[in-house]
Each structure stands twice: as C-alpha cells, then as structure tokens.
Motif scaffolding. Structure first.
Motif, PDB file in Angstrom:
ATOM      1  N   VAL A 192       0.834  -1.197   0.000  1.00  0.00           N
ATOM      2  CA  VAL A 192       0.000   0.000   0.000  1.00  0.00           C
ATOM      3  C   VAL A 192       0.874   1.255   0.000  1.00  0.00           C
ATOM      4  O   VAL A 192       1.958   1.273   0.569  1.00  0.00           O
ATOM      5  N   ARG A 193       0.381   2.283  -0.659  1.00  0.00           N
ATOM      6  CA  ARG A 193       1.119   3.549  -0.720  1.00  0.00           C
ATOM      7  C   ARG A 193       0.137   4.663  -0.403  1.00  0.00           C
ATOM      8  O   ARG A 193      -0.937   4.737  -0.992  1.00  0.00           O
ATOM      9  N   MET A 194       0.511   5.492   0.568  1.00  0.00           N
ATOM     10  CA  MET A 194      -0.403   6.520   1.078  1.00  0.00           C
ATOM     11  C   MET A 194       0.330   7.841   1.301  1.00  0.00           C
ATOM     12  O   MET A 194       1.533   7.924   1.135  1.00  0.00           O
ATOM     13  N   GLU A 195      -0.457   8.808   1.775  1.00  0.00           N
ATOM     14  CA  GLU A 195       0.078  10.133   2.049  1.00  0.00           C
ATOM     15  C   GLU A 195       0.722  10.233   3.428  1.00  0.00           C
ATOM     16  O   GLU A 195       1.671  10.982   3.614  1.00  0.00           O
ATOM     17  N   SER A 196       0.175   9.492   4.416  1.00  0.00           N
ATOM     18  CA  SER A 196       0.597   9.729   5.794  1.00  0.00           C
ATOM     19  C   SER A 196       0.237   8.557   6.698  1.00  0.00           C
ATOM     20  O   SER A 196      -0.465   7.634   6.286  1.00  0.00           O
ATOM     21  N   THR A 197       0.669   8.673   7.959  1.00  0.00           N
ATOM     22  CA  THR A 197       0.290   7.656   8.943  1.00  0.00           C
ATOM     23  C   THR A 197      -1.213   7.710   9.218  1.00  0.00           C
ATOM     24  O   THR A 197      -1.823   6.684   9.509  1.00  0.00           O
ATOM     25  N   GLN A 198      -1.802   8.885   9.103  1.00  0.00           N
ATOM     26  CA  GLN A 198      -3.252   9.005   9.300  1.00  0.00           C
ATOM     27  C   GLN A 198      -3.997   8.236   8.194  1.00  0.00           C
ATOM     28  O   GLN A 198      -5.012   7.576   8.456  1.00  0.00           O
ATOM     29  N   ALA A 199      -3.497   8.298   6.983  1.00  0.00           N
ATOM     30  CA  ALA A 199      -4.103   7.542   5.882  1.00  0.00           C
ATOM     31  C   ALA A 199      -3.932   6.042   6.114  1.00  0.00           C
ATOM     32  O   ALA A 199      -4.838   5.259   5.826  1.00  0.00           O
ATOM     33  N   MET A 200      -2.788   5.660   6.688  1.00  0.00           N
ATOM     34  CA  MET A 200      -2.560   4.250   7.012  1.00  0.00           C
ATOM     35  C   MET A 200      -3.560   3.792   8.068  1.00  0.00           C
ATOM     36  O   MET A 200      -4.140   2.715   7.949  1.00  0.00           O
ATOM     37  N   GLU A 201      -3.762   4.597   9.067  1.00  0.00           N
ATOM     38  CA  GLU A 201      -4.718   4.260  10.125  1.00  0.00           C
ATOM     39  C   GLU A 201      -6.127   4.109   9.552  1.00  0.00           C
ATOM     40  O   GLU A 201      -6.854   3.171   9.898  1.00  0.00           O
ATOM     41  N   ALA A 202      -6.507   4.984   8.638  1.00  0.00           N
ATOM     42  CA  ALA A 202      -7.835   4.909   8.032  1.00  0.00           C
ATOM     43  C   ALA A 202      -7.980   3.640   7.187  1.00  0.00           C
ATOM     44  O   ALA A 202      -9.033   2.986   7.211  1.00  0.00           O
ATOM     45  N   LEU A 203      -6.926   3.262   6.482  1.00  0.00           N
ATOM     46  CA  LEU A 203      -6.973   2.038   5.679  1.00  0.00           C
ATOM     47  C   LEU A 203      -7.066   0.801   6.568  1.00  0.00           C
ATOM     48  O   LEU A 203      -7.824  -0.124   6.287  1.00  0.00           O
ATOM     49  N   LEU A 204      -6.310   0.797   7.661  1.00  0.00           N
ATOM     50  CA  LEU A 204      -6.399  -0.324   8.608  1.00  0.00           C
ATOM     51  C   LEU A 204      -7.804  -0.421   9.204  1.00  0.00           C
ATOM     52  O   LEU A 204      -8.337  -1.522   9.374  1.00  0.00           O
ATOM     53  N   ALA A 205      -8.420   0.710   9.494  1.00  0.00           N
ATOM     54  CA  ALA A 205      -9.792   0.699  10.019  1.00  0.00           C
ATOM     55  C   ALA A 205     -10.747   0.073   9.008  1.00  0.00           C
ATOM     56  O   ALA A 205     -11.645  -0.696   9.385  1.00  0.00           O
ATOM     57  N   ARG A 206     -10.551   0.362   7.722  1.00  0.00           N
ATOM     58  CA  ARG A 206     -11.399  -0.241   6.684  1.00  0.00           C
ATOM     59  C   ARG A 206     -11.191  -1.747   6.627  1.00  0.00           C
ATOM     60  O   ARG A 206     -12.124  -2.508   6.420  1.00  0.00           O
ATOM     61  N   LEU A 207      -9.933  -2.180   6.794  1.00  0.00           N
ATOM     62  CA  LEU A 207      -9.655  -3.621   6.797  1.00  0.00           C
ATOM     63  C   LEU A 207     -10.326  -4.303   7.987  1.00  0.00           C
ATOM     64  O   LEU A 207     -10.960  -5.347   7.842  1.00  0.00           O
ATOM     65  N   TYR A 208     -10.165  -3.709   9.161  1.00  0.00           N
ATOM     66  CA  TYR A 208     -10.748  -4.313  10.365  1.00  0.00           C
ATOM     67  C   TYR A 208     -12.276  -4.276  10.359  1.00  0.00           C
ATOM     68  O   TYR A 208     -12.914  -5.017  11.094  1.00  0.00           O
ATOM     69  N   ALA A 209     -12.874  -3.451   9.526  1.00  0.00           N
ATOM     70  CA  ALA A 209     -14.331  -3.427   9.409  1.00  0.00           C
ATOM     71  C   ALA A 209     -14.852  -4.652   8.651  1.00  0.00           C
ATOM     72  O   ALA A 209     -16.037  -4.966   8.721  1.00  0.00           O
ATOM     73  N   LEU A 210     -13.965  -5.357   7.964  1.00  0.00           N
ATOM     74  CA  LEU A 210     -14.356  -6.567   7.242  1.00  0.00           C
ATOM     75  C   LEU A 210     -14.412  -7.734   8.216  1.00  0.00           C
ATOM     76  O   LEU A 210     -13.456  -7.970   8.965  1.00  0.00           O
ATOM     77  N   PRO A 211     -15.497  -8.495   8.245  1.00  0.00           N
ATOM     78  CA  PRO A 211     -15.642  -9.575   9.238  1.00  0.00           C
ATOM     79  C   PRO A 211     -14.596 -10.679   9.098  1.00  0.00           C
ATOM     80  O   PRO A 211     -14.304 -11.364  10.075  1.00  0.00           O
ATOM     81  N   GLU A 212     -13.999 -10.861   7.912  1.00  0.00           N
ATOM     82  CA  GLU A 212     -13.013 -11.920   7.708  1.00  0.00           C
ATOM     83  C   GLU A 212     -11.662 -11.607   8.337  1.00  0.00           C
ATOM     84  O   GLU A 212     -10.865 -12.502   8.594  1.00  0.00           O
ATOM     85  N   VAL A 213     -11.375 -10.328   8.549  1.00  0.00           N
ATOM     86  CA  VAL A 213     -10.042  -9.921   9.022  1.00  0.00           C
ATOM     87  C   VAL A 213      -9.923 -10.161  10.518  1.00  0.00           C
ATOM     88  O   VAL A 213     -10.708  -9.647  11.316  1.00  0.00           O
ATOM     89  N   VAL A 214      -8.917 -10.972  10.887  1.00  0.00           N
ATOM     90  CA  VAL A 214      -8.666 -11.306  12.289  1.00  0.00           C
ATOM     91  C   VAL A 214      -7.582 -10.410  12.869  1.00  0.00           C
ATOM     92  O   VAL A 214      -7.708  -9.899  13.980  1.00  0.00           O
ATOM     93  N   SER A 215      -6.496 -10.231  12.108  1.00  0.00           N
ATOM     94  CA  SER A 215      -5.391  -9.400  12.591  1.00  0.00           C
ATOM     95  C   SER A 215      -4.543  -8.931  11.416  1.00  0.00           C
ATOM     96  O   SER A 215      -4.668  -9.450  10.302  1.00  0.00           O
ATOM     97  N   THR A 216      -3.709  -7.955  11.694  1.00  0.00           N
ATOM     98  CA  THR A 216      -2.772  -7.463  10.679  1.00  0.00           C
ATOM     99  C   THR A 216      -1.429  -7.205  11.335  1.00  0.00           C
ATOM    100  O   THR A 216      -1.337  -7.036  12.560  1.00  0.00           O
ATOM    101  N   LYS A 217      -0.401  -7.194  10.534  1.00  0.00           N
ATOM    102  CA  LYS A 217       0.923  -6.702  10.918  1.00  0.00           C
ATOM    103  C   LYS A 217       1.312  -5.710   9.851  1.00  0.00           C
ATOM    104  O   LYS A 217       1.115  -5.956   8.659  1.00  0.00           O
ATOM    105  N   SER A 218       1.845  -4.589  10.266  1.00  0.00           N
ATOM    106  CA  SER A 218       2.212  -3.552   9.309  1.00  0.00           C
ATOM    107  C   SER A 218       3.710  -3.337   9.320  1.00  0.00           C
ATOM    108  O   SER A 218       4.344  -3.325  10.379  1.00  0.00           O
TER     109      SER A 218
END
Length: 179
Positions: free
Chosen positions: A130-156
């Motif tokens: 993934v390529r973004m503008e900032s850490t805030q954009a990264m946080e928003a993308l992670l929030a979208r991932l965690y909103a998916l019921p299939e996602v259990v965990s992530t490592k960044s």
C-alpha cells in the motif's frame, strides 16, 4: 548422357530461421526485447531493432505477438510517489478467517492506496503493498480492513527506504549456487 545438361541449383527458401526457444517459448531476442521495453516502453521499433539486430517491422511483429499472447499485459506510466503525494509505503500482512480471497476482502483492490495483493503461505494469509500520504491515511486504511468480518489481525511494515522497485524482468539469471 551426352548432350544432356544437369543443372544443380540452390533451393531458395522463404522460411525464417528459427532461434531456439526456452520452456516459455522465448528466444534470446525475445528476452532482450522484453528487457528493453521494461526499461523504456517508448523506444522506437527502429531503436529496439538496432539493439537486437532486427528490422523495425520485425520488432513491431514481435511486440504485436507479445501483446496478443498476453506476455505484455499493459503499457503504463510509472508515477513518482513523491510527486503524487504518496511518499508513505507500507506492507500489511492480513490474517483472515478461512480463505482470504472472499468477495468482501477482494473489494479492497478498488482502493487507490492498494498497489498489490498477494495470497501467501506462512504465518499470514495475504500481503498487501500500500502507498499513502501519511500515517493518518494508514490508520484509516487499517480501520477499513478491520471493518471486514473476515479480518482477524494485521501486521504492518513501513518502508523507510526503497532500494529496488521494478516491474517483472524478462531476463533469466543463473542460480546463485552455480556462480
């Protein structure tokens, strides 16, 4: 046999001499042309022909074949991340319940921040580039991932520097152990 002339003539052939091809149907000229095109796809057929010892029309025919066969899937512009405001590069390891390639999870492919999605073996299900503008954009993308019921965990993993980033290469290297 007196009085009869026997004339030996050299047969002319319109066949083009075929170069040996590898297991993928490519000869050394194909590989060199593909390599040159990955370096700069805007080169003229004449310039490419000079580099590999073919005429411009012969190069044009090969490039048409590469496109028709799917060897060349697209010709695109490579953008400078800094010039597009996307200096922040990260890799997400995504763990899911069950098979990671669900329709809901694959919808993230539509997000412009997501450059690559890989199904992998090992201690994670998927790796996203993934390529973004900032850490805030990264946080928003992670929030979208965690909103998916299939996602259990992530490592960044945030990239501090990039030393090599390039498209698929047509060349074939000898094995390191052969060196």
């Amino acid at each position: 046999m007196s009085g009869t002339l026997f004339c030996l003539t050299e047969e002319k052939s319109n066949e083009v001499r075929q170069m040996p091809k590898d297991a993928h149907g490519l000869d050394h000229v194909d590989r060199k042309l593909l390599e040159l095109l990955t370096q700069n796809a805007e080169q003229s057929y004449a310039d490419l022909g000079l580099a590999v010892g073919l005429s411009a029309p012969a190069v044009h025919e090969r490039v048409k074949r590469y496109k028709a066969s799917g060897r060349i899937t697209a010709v695109t512009a490579q953008l400078d991340p800094a010039m597009t405001g996307k200096r922040f590069l990260a890799f997400f390891h995504v763990n899911t319940i069950g098979w990671g390639k669900s329709d809901a999870l694959m919808c993230i492919a539509t997000l412009p921040e997501v450059e690559e999605i890989h199904s992998v073996t090992g201690d994670t299900c998927m790796i996203l580039k993934v390529r973004m503008e900032s850490t805030q954009a990264m946080e928003a993308l992670l929030a979208r991932l965690y909103a998916l019921p299939e996602v259990v965990s992530t490592k960044s993993y945030v990239a501090l520097s990039t030393y090599l980033e390039r498209p698929v290469q047509a060349g074939v290297s000898a094995s390191i152990s052969e060196g």
